[in-house]
Design a protein around this motif. Structure first.
Motif, short mmCIF file in Angstrom:
data_model
loop_
_atom_site.label_atom_id
_atom_site.label_comp_id
_atom_site.label_asym_id
_atom_site.label_seq_id
_atom_site.Cartn_x
_atom_site.Cartn_y
_atom_site.Cartn_z
N THR A 161 59.08 51.33 93.38
CA THR A 161 58.74 51.37 91.96
C THR A 161 58.99 52.74 91.34
OG1 THR A 161 56.41 51.82 92.50
CG2 THR A 161 57.04 49.52 92.16
N GLU A 162 59.11 53.78 92.16
CA GLU A 162 59.36 55.11 91.63
C GLU A 162 60.84 55.41 91.45
OE1 GLU A 162 57.36 57.95 94.08
OE2 GLU A 162 55.36 57.40 93.36
N LEU A 163 61.72 54.48 91.83
CA LEU A 163 63.15 54.70 91.67
C LEU A 163 63.54 54.72 90.19
CD1 LEU A 163 64.65 52.37 94.44
CD2 LEU A 163 64.51 54.87 94.46
N ASP A 164 64.40 55.65 89.84
CA ASP A 164 64.96 55.75 88.49
C ASP A 164 66.44 55.39 88.51
OD1 ASP A 164 62.59 56.57 87.27
OD2 ASP A 164 63.00 58.70 87.67
N LEU A 165 66.99 55.13 87.34
CA LEU A 165 68.42 54.84 87.23
C LEU A 165 69.25 55.99 87.79
CD1 LEU A 165 68.55 53.33 83.63
CD2 LEU A 165 68.90 52.08 85.77
N LEU A 208 64.87 45.00 78.86
CA LEU A 208 64.63 46.34 78.34
C LEU A 208 64.09 46.31 76.91
CD1 LEU A 208 65.00 49.33 79.12
CD2 LEU A 208 67.26 49.22 78.05
N HIS A 209 62.97 47.00 76.68
CA HIS A 209 62.38 47.14 75.36
C HIS A 209 62.75 48.47 74.72
CE1 HIS A 209 59.79 43.55 75.49
NE2 HIS A 209 59.63 43.83 76.78
N GLN A 220 58.64 42.65 82.47
CA GLN A 220 58.96 41.88 81.27
C GLN A 220 58.20 42.41 80.06
OE1 GLN A 220 58.26 40.59 84.45
NE2 GLN A 220 58.23 38.36 84.18
N MET A 221 57.01 42.97 80.33
CA MET A 221 56.16 43.44 79.25
C MET A 221 56.69 44.74 78.65
SD MET A 221 54.11 40.99 79.26
CE MET A 221 52.96 41.57 78.03
N ASP A 222 56.88 45.72 79.51
CA ASP A 222 57.40 47.01 79.03
C ASP A 222 57.21 48.05 80.13
OD1 ASP A 222 58.54 48.84 77.39
OD2 ASP A 222 56.72 49.33 76.28
N GLY A 223 58.18 48.93 80.25
CA GLY A 223 58.02 50.08 81.13
C GLY A 223 58.26 49.79 82.61
N ARG A 224 57.92 50.77 83.43
CA ARG A 224 58.15 50.73 84.87
C ARG A 224 57.33 49.63 85.52
NH1 ARG A 224 60.25 54.68 88.11
NH2 ARG A 224 60.18 56.12 86.33
N LEU A 225 57.96 48.92 86.43
CA LEU A 225 57.26 47.88 87.18
C LEU A 225 56.21 48.53 88.08
CD1 LEU A 225 57.41 44.78 87.67
CD2 LEU A 225 58.91 45.28 89.60
#
Length: 297
Positions: A161-165, A208-209, A220-225
């Protein structure tokens, strides 16, 4: 001995690789060993008592008290690290005792596993991937990438979950991760590469929001899983199987461990990916998994 134990524990405070919980566990293990020596001998505990005979007797006493196998393995690892500290200080010889001593390992092997371990079979993995691939929902592309990346690497949910693009290097088929105690590493995406690419191209844009969101996996809601979100994702798809599959991060991680073993990774490489500080924990886990999950071999 008590003075040197305190000095050893103090030295750990300067080591970033050791969390507070780990230091507390080491302190407790050494305190228990010290009490054992005080109760079982007619002289005060000395550094020379850190030998194969006394360690074996200590492990056997702990076994008779009903300690779990994992507890014995941790106690032994603590004594090993304490011995290494003493060797570095020139206070005991390197061969004062061996964690691989036959008698010590026999004592540990006599402790039954507290619970059976679970892994996914090859058929179950194919069933889950089939369900995910048959779904037209964007989240299915994300969830397939998550499942395949976990199966490929054995990452913890926290690291996932801490992985970034920016951690991805798709051209080289690898990604960057910072594992606690191991530092920065580049790991291969392996068979998960195509699933991750498809998620980035077709799934993530629909979820993506906010265009500036850095997280690789988003909700689905927003932000990082979140970590809880990953647990819910795995459980959801497992329940859609017929019959339902008990799918959790632990089960996936166990499966990944055996897959890495089968792929030829060494115990040391698997230890790094699992984030284990203690090589004995990795070795014991692999041994238990091989016995509990023969369908994965």
């Amino acid at each position: 001995m008590e003075t040197k134990i305190n000095a050893f524990l103090t030295s750990l405070e300067d080591e970033s690789a050791y969390s507070e919980s780990t230091r507390l566990a080491y302190a407790n293990d050494l305190r228990v060993f010290l009490f054992f020596l005080k109760d079982s001998q007619d002289h005060p505990p000395m550094l020379g008592d850190l030998n194969t005979k006394q360690v074996t007797a200590f492990m056997d006493a702990e076994r008779q008290l009903g300690r779990r196998r994992n507890t014995l393995i941790r106690r032994l690892a603590t004594l090993k690290y304490f011995r290494e500290y003493l060797v570095g200080e020139g206070l005991v010889p390197p061969d004062s005792f061996s964690v691989n001593d036959d008698e010590i390992q026999r004592v540990i092997s006599e402790v039954p596993d507290s619970k059976s371990l679970q892994c996914l079979t090859k058929n179950q993995i194919q069933t889950l991937l089939g369900i995910l691939e048959s779904s037209a929902r964007p989240r299915a592309l994300r969830d397939r990438a998550i499942l395949m990346l976990l199966l490929e690497t054995g990452l913890s949910v926290r690291d996932l979950t801490e992985l970034d693009l920016t951690d991805l290097d798709l051209r080289a088929g690898r990604f960057h991760v910072n594992l606690v105690g191991k530092g920065d590493l580049w790991l291969s995406l392996g068979e998960a590469k195509h699933a991750v690419e498809e998620y980035l191209q077709e799934g993530r844009p629909d979820l993506l929001h906010h265009p500036g969101e850095p997280a690789l996996f988003i909700s689905q809601m927003d932000g990082r899983l979140s970590r809880q979100g990953v647990w819910q994702i795995l459980n959801h798809w497992g329940q859609l199987a017929n019959p339902p599959i008990s799918l959790s991060p632990r089960v996936v991680r166990h499966t990944a461990t055996l897959r890495m073993r089968k792929a030829g990774l060494s115990n040391a490489e698997i230890q790094i990916r699992l984030g284990h500080r203690n090589p004995l924990s990795t070795r014991a886990l692999i041994r238990r998994l091989e016995a509990a999950c023969p369908d994965q071999l």
